[in-house]
Motif scaffolding. Structure first.
Motif, short mmCIF file in Angstrom:
data_model
loop_
_atom_site.label_atom_id
_atom_site.label_comp_id
_atom_site.label_asym_id
_atom_site.label_seq_id
_atom_site.Cartn_x
_atom_site.Cartn_y
_atom_site.Cartn_z
N LEU A 88 0.83 -1.21 0.00
CA LEU A 88 0.00 0.00 0.00
C LEU A 88 0.87 1.26 0.00
O LEU A 88 0.54 2.25 -0.65
N ARG A 90 3.76 1.56 -1.36
CA ARG A 90 4.27 1.75 -2.73
C ARG A 90 3.17 2.27 -3.66
O ARG A 90 3.42 3.12 -4.51
N GLU A 91 1.96 1.77 -3.47
CA GLU A 91 0.83 2.25 -4.31
C GLU A 91 0.63 3.74 -4.08
O GLU A 91 0.39 4.49 -5.02
N LEU A 92 0.70 4.15 -2.83
CA LEU A 92 0.53 5.57 -2.51
C LEU A 92 1.66 6.40 -3.11
O LEU A 92 1.43 7.48 -3.65
N SER A 95 1.09 6.78 -6.68
CA SER A 95 -0.02 7.68 -7.01
C SER A 95 0.38 9.15 -6.94
O SER A 95 -0.33 10.02 -7.42
N GLU A 96 1.53 9.42 -6.32
CA GLU A 96 1.99 10.82 -6.25
C GLU A 96 2.84 11.20 -7.46
O GLU A 96 3.36 12.31 -7.53
N GLY A 117 -3.67 7.70 -8.91
CA GLY A 117 -4.54 6.72 -8.27
C GLY A 117 -5.79 6.38 -9.04
O GLY A 117 -6.54 5.49 -8.65
#
Lengths: 281, 242
Positions: A88, A90-92, A95-96, A117
Motif C-alpha cells: 500500500l 508503494r501504491e501511494l 499515485s503521487e 490513483g
C-alpha cells in the motif's frame, strides 16, 4: 380380573380388557414394556447429561486450541500485514507521480495504467514470464529485488514515431499514424526491462481474455490457446538477448516479458508516457 | 644421385597414395575440429542469452519482527491493521466519487466512468498535432490536446463557436476586426463541455472521421456518446487526459 387396571390406573395403557387373554401374561408384558421405557428414559437422560458434559468439555478444549492456534498464527499474520502495508505504501508513492504510471498485477493478469490513483486504462495480459541472463548455461547475477520496488525512468525502445501524413484529406488512424512493432521494450533504471510481445487474437479469444479475469490462473497464463509470436520475432528476441548477455558492460539485469493482444500492445505503445514508472503488485 | 633422384622422384610418384591419405587425414581433422567448433558455438549460443520462466508470485521478504512476546505481536498487528486501513482510505479517496471522464488522446478513445465502473466507451477525435504558422504576424499554433487533469468548467446546449484567429488563418481568410464576424452556429454539435483554455468536449458534423486525430485540440464525440457525457458530467467533473 381388574388387577392390571387397579395397579396402573394412571397410565391408562388399556381402556378395556382383552377378552380371553390370560390376565397375568398381559400384566407381565405391560410391566416389561414399562420397565423398558423407564430404562430407556433413564439411559436417554444419562446420555444427554453425559453429552452435555462432554460437549462443554470439548468446547472448552476447542476454545483453548483455537486460542493456541491464534497465538501461533500471530507472527504469520503480522508478516502478512507488514507485506500488505508495504504494498500500500508503494501504491501511494506511485499515485503521487506527476504523470501516468503502470501497475502490473500478474495474479489478475492485468496491466493497469493509472494517474494519481485513478485507473486510466487496463490491458488484459496473456502471459507473464521472467527472463534472467546466462552465459553458457551459467546464470549471471541478476536483480532479485525487482518484484518489490518501483521501476523508475522507463523509456520505450524503439521510440514511437509519428508517421508523416500523406497528402490526403482523411487523417490517419492511430495505428497508421504511430505503427507499433510486434515486440517493444521499456527500459527502466538499474537494467530492468519490460518486454511487450503482441499476438493476434480472434474475436472469441479476445472476448475470453476480456471477460475471464476470475478464471485466469494465478501463474499469469490466461485460459485459451493463443497464437505464439512469429518466428522472426523469436529470432530477433533471441539475437538481442544473446548480444545483451555477452556485452562486456551489460545494460540489463532482468527482462520481464508480457504478452498482450495486438490491439492492446499497440495502444500501450502509443500511450506510454516518457519516464514511466512501473510497480509489480 | 640417380638413386637419390629416383628416390626423390619416387617420393613424388611412388607415394601419391600416402600424400592423399595425409591430406585426407588433415581434412578429416579439420572437419572434426570444425564440427567441434560448430558444436561449441551452438552450445554457447543455446546456453547464452535470456532464460524465460513463467512468473510465479513469491512472498516479499519482510523485516524481522522486533516483537517477541504475544502482547507485543498483538500491538504490532493492531498498528499495522490501522495503518493499512488508513492507506486504503487514502487510495480510495483518490478515485472521484461521482462520474469522471478519461480521454486517451493517442488512441482516440473516451471513457465515462463512475468509480471503477466504466459506463461508456466511445471513439473520439483529438488534436492533430499539426503546427500552423501565420506568415504575416509570425504567430504559430500547435494543435495538441492537453494532458493531465482538467475539470468541466461549464456546459452549453446548442453551442455557438467563437472562431479564434487560427481558424481564419487556416482558411486563408483575414482575421476579422469585428467580434460578431467570429461566431458560427451548428458546427460544435448539440452540446459542449468547457475544459478551460479554449478546449472543449463537443460534437461533430463528421462522425465518419471519429477515431482519427484531426482536431485543433478539442475532444470531438459522436452524437449519442456526447448526450450521455453531457447528462452525466456537471460542472467540476474531472477529465483525465493522457
Amino acid at each position: 380380573m381388574r388387577i392390571g387396571h387397579a395397579r396402573l390406573p394412571v397410565l391408562n395403557l388399556e381402556s378395556k380388557p382383552e377378552g380371553d387373554r390370560p390376565l397375568m401374561k398381559t400384566t407381565r408384558s405391560r410391566i416389561r414394556v414399562l420397565t423398558a421405557l423407564a430404562a430407556g428414559l433413564l439411559l436417554g437422560a444419562a446420555a444427554s447429561v453425559e453429552s452435555t458434559l462432554v460437549g462443554s468439555a470439548a468446547a472448552g478444549t476447542a476454545a483453548a486450541k483455537t486460542a493456541r492456534e491464534a497465538s501461533a498464527d500471530l507472527p504469520e499474520r503480522a508478516e502478512q500485514l507488514a507485506r500488505e502495508s508495504e504494498r500500500l505504501r508503494r501504491e501511494l508513492e506511485l499515485s503521487e507521480s506527476p504523470g501516468p504510471v503502470l501497475a502490473l498485477d500478474p495474479a489478475r493478469s492485468r496491466l493497469y495504467m493509472k494517474f494519481q490513483g485513478v485507473l486510466l486504462r487496463e490491458f488484459p495480459v496473456i502471459s507473464v514470464e521472467v527472463g534472467r541472463p546466462r552465459i553458457f548455461f551459467l546464470p549471471e547475477p541478476s536483480d532479485e529485488t525487482w518484484r518489490w520496488r518501483i521501476w523508475e525512468d522507463g523509456v520505450c525502445v524503439p521510440e514511437p514515431k509519428v508517421r508523416a501524413q500523406a497528402d490526403s484529406l482523411i487523417p490517419l488512424l492511430p495505428e497508421e499514424r504511430v505503427p507499433a512493432p510486434r515486440t517493444f521494450r521499456v527500459r527502466f533504471a538499474e537494467g530492468r526491462v519490460l518486454e511487450v510481445h503482441s499476438v493476434e487474437l480472434d474475436d472469441v479469444e479476445a472476448a475470453a481474455l476480456g471477460d475471464t479475469v476470475e478464471d485466469i490462473e494465478v501463474d499469469g497464463t490466461a485460459a485459451g490457446n493463443f497464437e505464439s509470436p512469429g518466428m522472426m520475432a523469436r529470432i530477433s528476441d533471441f539475437g538481442s538477448g544473446l548480444l545483451e548477455a555477452v556485452r562486456p558492460v551489460r545494460r540489463e539485469s532482468l527482462r520481464l516479458r508480457i504478452t498482450l493482444s495486438n490491439e492492446d500492445a499497440g495502444a500501450l505503445y502509443r500511450a506510454l508516457p516518457p519516464s514511466v514508472r512501473l510497480l509489480i503488485r | 644421385m640417380m638413386r637419390w633422384n629416383d628416390h626423390a622422384f619416387g617420393t613424388a610418384t611412388a607415394l601419391p597414395g600416402v600424400g592423399r591419405t595425409r591430406r585426407a587425414g588433415r581434412a578429416n581433422r579439420r572437419a572434426v575440429l570444425g564440427g567441434l567448433a560448430v558444436l561449441c558455438g551452438a552450445l554457447f549460443v543455446s546456453g547464452t542469452g535470456y532464460r524465460f520462466e513463467t512468473y510465479r508470485a513469491l512472498d516479499e521478504p519482510v523485516a524481522e519482527a522486533t516483537a517477541t512476546s504475544e502482547a507485543e505481536l498483538r500491538t504490532l498487528i493492531g498498528e499495522l491493521e490501522s495503518r493499512n486501513r488508513a492507506a486504503e482510505r487514502r487510495l480510495g479517496r483518490l478515485v472521484p466519487a461521482g462520474a469522471y471522464v478519461v480521454v486517451d488522446r493517442t488512441n482516440n478513445r473516451l471513457w465515462l466512468k463512475k468509480g471503477e465502473r466504466t459506463v461508456l466507451e466511445a471513439l473520439c477525435s483529438t488534436g492533430s498535432g499539426k503546427q500552423l504558422v501565420h506568415e504575416e504576424s509570425g504567430q504559430s499554433w500547435r494543435f495538441d490536446t492537453p494532458t493531465g487533469v482538467r475539470r468541466v468548467r461549464g456546459r452549453v446546449e446548442k453551442p455557438t463557436w467563437r472562431k479564434p484567429d487560427w481558424a481564419f488563418v487556416e482558411e486563408g481568410q483575414p482575421i476579422p476586426r469585428r467580434e460578431k464576424d467570429r461566431f458560427e452556429n451548428g458546427v460544435l454539435g448539440e452540446y459542449a463541455l468547457d475544459l478551460g483554455d479554449g478546449y472543449l468536449i463537443h460534437g461533430t458534423l463528421y462522425e465518419g472521421l471519429l477515431g482519427r486525430s484531426l482536431t485543433h485540440g478539442c475532444v470531438r464525440l459522436g452524437r449519442d456518446p456526447l448526450r450521455e457525457v453531457y447528462a452525466a458530467c456537471g460542472s467540476g467533473t474531472p477529465v483525465y487526459l493522457f
